[in-house]
Structures are given as C-alpha cells and as structure tokens.
Design a protein around this motif. Structure first.
Motif, PDB file in Angstrom:
ATOM      1  N   UNK A  15     155.033  24.543  81.049  1.00 49.13           N
ATOM      2  CA  UNK A  15     153.886  24.907  80.208  1.00 49.13           C
ATOM      3  C   UNK A  15     153.047  23.669  79.907  1.00 49.13           C
ATOM      4  N   UNK A  16     151.823  23.917  79.482  1.00 49.71           N
ATOM      5  CA  UNK A  16     150.986  22.856  78.903  1.00 49.71           C
ATOM      6  C   UNK A  16     149.921  23.488  78.025  1.00 49.71           C
ATOM      7  N   UNK A  17     149.395  22.689  77.115  1.00 51.71           N
ATOM      8  CA  UNK A  17     148.354  23.139  76.201  1.00 51.71           C
ATOM      9  C   UNK A  17     147.117  22.281  76.399  1.00 51.71           C
ATOM     10  N   UNK A  18     145.993  22.922  76.686  1.00 48.90           N
ATOM     11  CA  UNK A  18     144.731  22.196  76.813  1.00 48.90           C
ATOM     12  C   UNK A  18     144.129  21.955  75.439  1.00 48.90           C
ATOM     13  N   UNK A  19     143.527  20.788  75.285  1.00 48.74           N
ATOM     14  CA  UNK A  19     142.772  20.510  74.065  1.00 48.74           C
ATOM     15  C   UNK A  19     141.603  19.605  74.439  1.00 48.74           C
ATOM     16  N   UNK A  20     140.581  19.584  73.613  1.00 44.31           N
ATOM     17  CA  UNK A  20     139.413  18.720  73.823  1.00 44.31           C
ATOM     18  C   UNK A  20     138.834  18.881  75.228  1.00 44.31           C
ATOM     19  N   UNK A  21     138.492  20.129  75.566  1.00 42.00           N
ATOM     20  CA  UNK A  21     137.929  20.400  76.887  1.00 42.00           C
ATOM     21  C   UNK A  21     136.421  20.572  76.796  1.00 42.00           C
ATOM     22  N   UNK A  22     135.768  20.544  77.956  1.00 40.95           N
ATOM     23  CA  UNK A  22     134.324  20.739  78.032  1.00 40.95           C
ATOM     24  C   UNK A  22     134.007  22.221  77.820  1.00 40.95           C
ATOM     25  N   UNK A  23     133.439  22.577  76.679  1.00 39.28           N
ATOM     26  CA  UNK A  23     133.201  24.008  76.402  1.00 39.28           C
ATOM     27  C   UNK A  23     132.145  24.609  77.319  1.00 39.28           C
ATOM     28  N   UNK A  24     131.232  23.782  77.833  1.00 38.31           N
ATOM     29  CA  UNK A  24     130.191  24.308  78.718  1.00 38.31           C
ATOM     30  C   UNK A  24     130.783  24.870  80.013  1.00 38.31           C
ATOM     31  N   UNK A  25     131.875  24.258  80.473  1.00 40.29           N
ATOM     32  CA  UNK A  25     132.553  24.772  81.664  1.00 40.29           C
ATOM     33  C   UNK A  25     133.354  26.019  81.306  1.00 40.29           C
ATOM     34  N   UNK A  26     134.131  25.930  80.247  1.00 44.58           N
ATOM     35  CA  UNK A  26     135.017  27.028  79.867  1.00 44.58           C
ATOM     36  C   UNK A  26     134.237  28.306  79.578  1.00 44.58           C
ATOM     37  N   UNK A  27     133.026  28.151  79.022  1.00 46.02           N
ATOM     38  CA  UNK A  27     132.241  29.318  78.644  1.00 46.02           C
ATOM     39  C   UNK A  27     131.751  30.127  79.835  1.00 46.02           C
ATOM     40  N   UNK A  28     131.777  29.551  81.024  1.00 48.70           N
ATOM     41  CA  UNK A  28     131.358  30.303  82.204  1.00 48.70           C
ATOM     42  C   UNK A  28     132.414  31.318  82.633  1.00 48.70           C
ATOM     43  N   UNK A  29     133.641  31.155  82.165  1.00 51.74           N
ATOM     44  CA  UNK A  29     134.742  31.984  82.644  1.00 51.74           C
ATOM     45  C   UNK A  29     135.106  33.076  81.650  1.00 51.74           C
ATOM     46  N   UNK A  30     135.319  34.266  82.181  1.00 48.37           N
ATOM     47  CA  UNK A  30     135.946  35.372  81.473  1.00 48.37           C
ATOM     48  C   UNK A  30     137.199  35.733  82.271  1.00 48.37           C
ATOM     49  N   UNK A  31     138.140  36.370  81.621  1.00 43.43           N
ATOM     50  CA  UNK A  31     139.372  36.715  82.328  1.00 43.43           C
ATOM     51  C   UNK A  31     139.940  38.021  81.804  1.00 43.43           C
ATOM     52  N   UNK A  32     140.595  38.746  82.706  1.00 48.87           N
ATOM     53  CA  UNK A  32     141.268  39.974  82.325  1.00 48.87           C
ATOM     54  C   UNK A  32     142.282  40.338  83.392  1.00 48.87           C
ATOM     55  N   UNK A  33     143.096  41.353  83.118  1.00 47.35           N
ATOM     56  CA  UNK A  33     144.061  41.780  84.126  1.00 47.35           C
ATOM     57  C   UNK A  33     144.115  43.297  84.166  1.00 47.35           C
ATOM     58  N   UNK A  34     144.575  43.799  85.302  1.00 45.03           N
ATOM     59  CA  UNK A  34     144.725  45.240  85.489  1.00 45.03           C
ATOM     60  C   UNK A  34     146.190  45.565  85.734  1.00 45.03           C
ATOM     61  N   UNK A  35     146.670  46.609  85.093  1.00 42.71           N
ATOM     62  CA  UNK A  35     148.035  47.068  85.325  1.00 42.71           C
ATOM     63  C   UNK A  35     148.098  47.777  86.676  1.00 42.71           C
ATOM     64  N   UNK A  36     149.317  48.086  87.100  1.00 38.56           N
ATOM     65  CA  UNK A  36     149.493  48.842  88.339  1.00 38.56           C
ATOM     66  C   UNK A  36     148.796  50.207  88.237  1.00 38.56           C
ATOM     67  N   UNK A  37     148.928  50.862  87.101  1.00 38.87           N
ATOM     68  CA  UNK A  37     148.289  52.166  86.919  1.00 38.87           C
ATOM     69  C   UNK A  37     146.775  52.069  86.962  1.00 38.87           C
ATOM     70  N   UNK A  38     146.236  51.036  86.332  1.00 43.24           N
ATOM     71  CA  UNK A  38     144.777  50.848  86.334  1.00 43.24           C
ATOM     72  C   UNK A  38     144.257  50.522  87.723  1.00 43.24           C
ATOM     73  N   UNK A  39     145.045  49.767  88.483  1.00 43.88           N
ATOM     74  CA  UNK A  39     144.648  49.429  89.848  1.00 43.88           C
ATOM     75  C   UNK A  39     144.574  50.682  90.713  1.00 43.88           C
TER      76      UNK A  39
END
Length: 494
Positions: free
Chosen positions: A356-380
C-alpha cells in the motif's frame, strides 16, 4: 533539443526515446517517462482529413524525436497496413449519446494491435541506431491480449526472441488458444499457476536481476519489454485519441476546440495514460474516466489517494482488467508528485514492502482531470444486453465495463460532454460472455458461441478466430511462479 525520458525512480537516469524503447524497463526498476512534453501542432483543420498514418507520423515525430523521418516512415508504413481489416484503422461508431472508438480491427482483434504492430519495427530500428547487435529478448506478462499481439508482431523477426507468461485459467478460451497456437520459432508461451500480478512481479524481478542480466550479456542477448511499461508501446497509443477527435470534427459531431470525455476500461493503466498524454499535447479533454471491473483498486485510489493491493483478487468476465498492481500508474504518480523520482521510488517501495501507499501533496490540476468508477459483473452483463436491445450492437465485456461506468458517471454528475468510449476488444474474443449476456444462457462452448455471436450481430467472424479451434497447440508449458526464471533460462540456454 532532443526529448528526454527519465526513470520515474532516478532523476539521473535519463535517455533518448530510442534508448528507452530498447531498454524497455529502467535498470533501477522505474519506467522511462517524459519530464516535459513536446510541442505538437494539432492543426485539426488539417488533421480532420488526415489518414491514421499521417496522424501517427505527427505524434511519433514529436515523442520519438531521435528517429529520422525515413525511419518513422518505415515503421509506420509496415505497421498500419493490410493487417487491419479497415483502411480507417480505428473507426468511430456513434451509439446513442456516446462514441465507441473501435480499437480491435488489427490481426489479433484487441487494442494492443494498435501499438504492438509498430513496436517490433521501433525496437529493431532503435537497436540499429544504438549500435546494438545483441539478440533482443522480449519478456512480458499478459492478462490476455498483450501476449498474442506481441507474439504476432515479433514472430520470426530476426534478432529477437519473445517469452510470454499468462495466468493459467485466467484468460478466455479464445485468448488462450490465440497464444498457445502461435507460430514462430522465436516464440514461447508459458502458463503460470498464479494471476497476472504474480507474473508481472516476477517479470520485473528478472529485468532487475543483475546476475541474470550478465548471463544474458555473455550470450549476446538483452531483455526488453512489449507491454506498456515500454514507452515504445505507450506512445503509439496516443495517436488514436488524436485521430478520434479529428474524425468527430470531420463528421460534424464536434465544434473545433470543443472538449470531450474519454472513458477507458483500465487494468494496467497504460491506455488511459496515453489519453492523458494526448491531453498534455493539446487534445481538448474535459474528463478522463477510469473504468474498472470488480478488481476496483484504481476506483478506490482516485477516491482516496490510497493505493491498497491487499485485497481479494477476483477472476471476472473481463480478464484483461483482472489486475491489482497497475504498473503504468507509476508514471502518473511521478507527474502527480511534481516529477519527483525520490518520492516516486519511496511510494513504489512501500507498495512492494507493505502492499500500500498513501499519496499526499499532489498536483490537483492533474488529479482533477480523472474520474473513476467500477462495474460489477451484473452491471457489465446488463450493459451488453442494453446496447444490443437498443441498438443491435454487441460489446465485449471490457468495453461494457467502460460503457456502464460512463453511464453511471453521467447520471451522477449530469455531465453531457460528448464522450468517447475506448472499445478495446472484439466480442469475438469473449463470445460466451457476450452471448450469455444477450440471450440469458451460456452456450457451453466458445466456438458454438462464436457462431451464435455471428447470428446475433451479423458481424463477420474475424480471421483471428476462424480455424483457431483446429489449429495445433504448440505451447503447453505450465509452471509455478517460482519456476518462471528457470523457464526463461532454459529457453535462452543461459
């Protein structure tokens, strides 16, 4: 000035593009990454009528700037030719309110063809440029698609050998047969009793094993990589995002300068990172949506900044995404922490030592471009059926994950930005999954499902699948993870 590629783990380890391609993985364990991005004239008034090859020339000339124009022409002309079943190479299909970028029209019907068709030419050209006469040994782990695409590209290429490891029982029957029937005297395929992460970790260890490196050198050989750890695999993937935007403009679907979203089914993170690099050179991007299956380590990471691989590994219907250690995320981490190699090395060491690792003090301008989600087997499964019922179009399960995640994102946010879905494989790679989703029952046999899929979709059965059932099996080796290096040493006689 020549573009510099730096290891994510050592600021003093800097190389040119051809050197980075030849090495594949940095000897310190890091990934070669651009510190600065090239200036690229994305003149879409011109690009909207350009061929795929012309867009590739523009992008590759900028990122691989120590290759000559003649060298790039040679690589591009040999890569993007009749092995693709359409001269468009990467067509866009409008499906309701989203656009599917079909990246599966190459010889192995998966998006890996888009880069692995050109990598053998880039690699052998790089070797000549660097005066390297050693045999290039391509050592790679695959979650299903990279292995076949790499072997198809490197089969019987002079001065190369390729060894592919895949998880036994962790790929579709079609994927497995594509690999185990591969011809070529220089191709080797090994199933491992473990998952993709096990294979990838062991491959990285072999790359970083100094004694093994010396044994290879004594035999006149050196390792390189065919997966997206190699910048020569990653850079060609930038091309199709630029090309897709140009197609939308040409079709009147976009106004010049209008931003798009790109949704990518994501396992090892290379494909979505290529989209981020496209944005860095001027592609108008609003959001990059990282879509995962139930191995949703990336979804949690983007929500919390905490990366935790200590979770149950799930075997899903989208096996190319069954990954808990996304190697290419290291490049994004490097950028997020201000291109700080010491910090990146510290985080990657924590991942190995603690899981594991924990990110801190990152560039928010980069991070803000990303969204994330996942789909279950049923949703797929439900997404495959929905698209078939609504539009008579059948997705593969990886594309369905991306499509389901995008729809959930849109419903949650109300974001109506026009969106490209990276369609990463033909449903013919996963026929039982696709047919079962549509019909509600399992065909029981992959090749019976192939015919059913043809009957349902009307799409011609690809050459990559025809005859596969009766092709002779050439590769039968199965080993424990601990025996992977022994298998490599046996093949290479070291």
């Amino acid at each position: 000035m020549t573009l510099v590629y730096q290891s994510t783990r050592n600021e003093k380890n800097k190389v040119t593009a051809s050197q980075a391609i030849l090495q594949g993985l940095a000897t310190d364990g890091g990934l070669f990454t651009p510190v600065d991005f090239p200036d690229v004239n994305l003149d879409f008034d011109r690009l909207k009528s350009a061929s795929y090859q012309e867009v590739a020339k523009l992008v590759l000339s900028a990122f691989l700037d120590d290759f000559t124009e003649e060298e790039l022409d040679f690589c591009i002309d040999n890569a993007y030719d009749a092995k693709f079943d359409t001269p468009v190479i990467a067509p866009l299909v409008k499906l309701g309110d989203q656009y599917h970028l079909e990246l599966f029209h190459g010889s192995t019907i998966a998006f890996k063809d888009m880069a692995l068709s050109i990598l053998p030419y880039l690699l052998t050209t790089a070797a000549k440029k660097q005066g390297v006469d050693d045999k290039i040994v391509i050592l790679t782990a695959t979650s299903g698609d990279t292995g076949k695409a790499a072997m198809a590209g490197f089969a019987d290429v002079a001065g190369t050998e390729i060894i592919v490891f895949y998880p036994n029982g962790g790929v579709s029957k079609i994927q497995e047969l594509q690999m185990t029937t591969q011809v070529g005297d220089n191709t080797h395929v090994v199933a491992i009793e473990g998952n993709f992460d096990d294979a990838q970790t062991k491959v990285k260890e072999m790359f970083n094993d100094e004694s093994l490196r010396q044994k290879l050198a004594a035999k006149g050989a050196q390792f390189s990589s065919a997966n997206s750890m190699n910048i020569g695999r990653l850079v060609p993937q930038i091309v199709y995002y630029i090309y897709a935007y140009a197609q939308l403009l040409n079709d009147g679907q976009l106004e010049k300068g209008e931003k798009i979203n790109i949704t990518v089914p994501t396992g090892n993170f290379g494909n979505i990172l290529a989209a981020y690099y496209a944005k860095q050179i001027g592609l108008p991007v609003h959001k990059l949506i990282c879509a995962s299956n139930e191995n949703n380590v990336l979804t949690d990471f983007f929500a919390t900044g905490f990366y935790d691989k200590k979770r149950r590994f799930k075997v899903t219907s989208s096996p190319s995404m069954d990954i808990l250690v996304s190697s290419n995320l290291e490049r994004l981490i490097f950028h997020l922490v201000g291109n700080d190699s010491a910090k990146t090395r510290e985080l990657m060491t924590a991942l190995v030592d603690k899981g594991e690792y924990q990110l801190s003090a990152v560039n928010p301008d980069i991070l803000d471009f990303f969204e994330a989600g996942f789909a279950t087997e049923g949703e797929t499964s439900a997404e495959i059926k929905r698209l078939y019922d609504d539009l008579s179009y059948i997705e593969d399960p990886h594309t369905a994950v991306a499509s389901a995640v995008y729809r959930a994102y849109r419903d949650r946010t109300g974001d109506q930005t026009k969106t490209i879905i990276a369609s990463t494989a033909s449903p013919y790679k996963f026929p039982r999954v696709a047919v079962e989703a549509v019909k509600g029952k399992d065909s029981g046999d992959d090749f019976a499902a192939v015919q059913e899929l043809h009957d349902l979709s009307g799409v011609a059965i690809p050459k990559a699948v025809k005859g596969l059932e009766t092709a002779p099996i050439r590769h039968r080796k199965v080993v424990e993870v601990a025996a992977m290096q022994k298998a490599v040493e046996s093949y290479l006689d070291v």
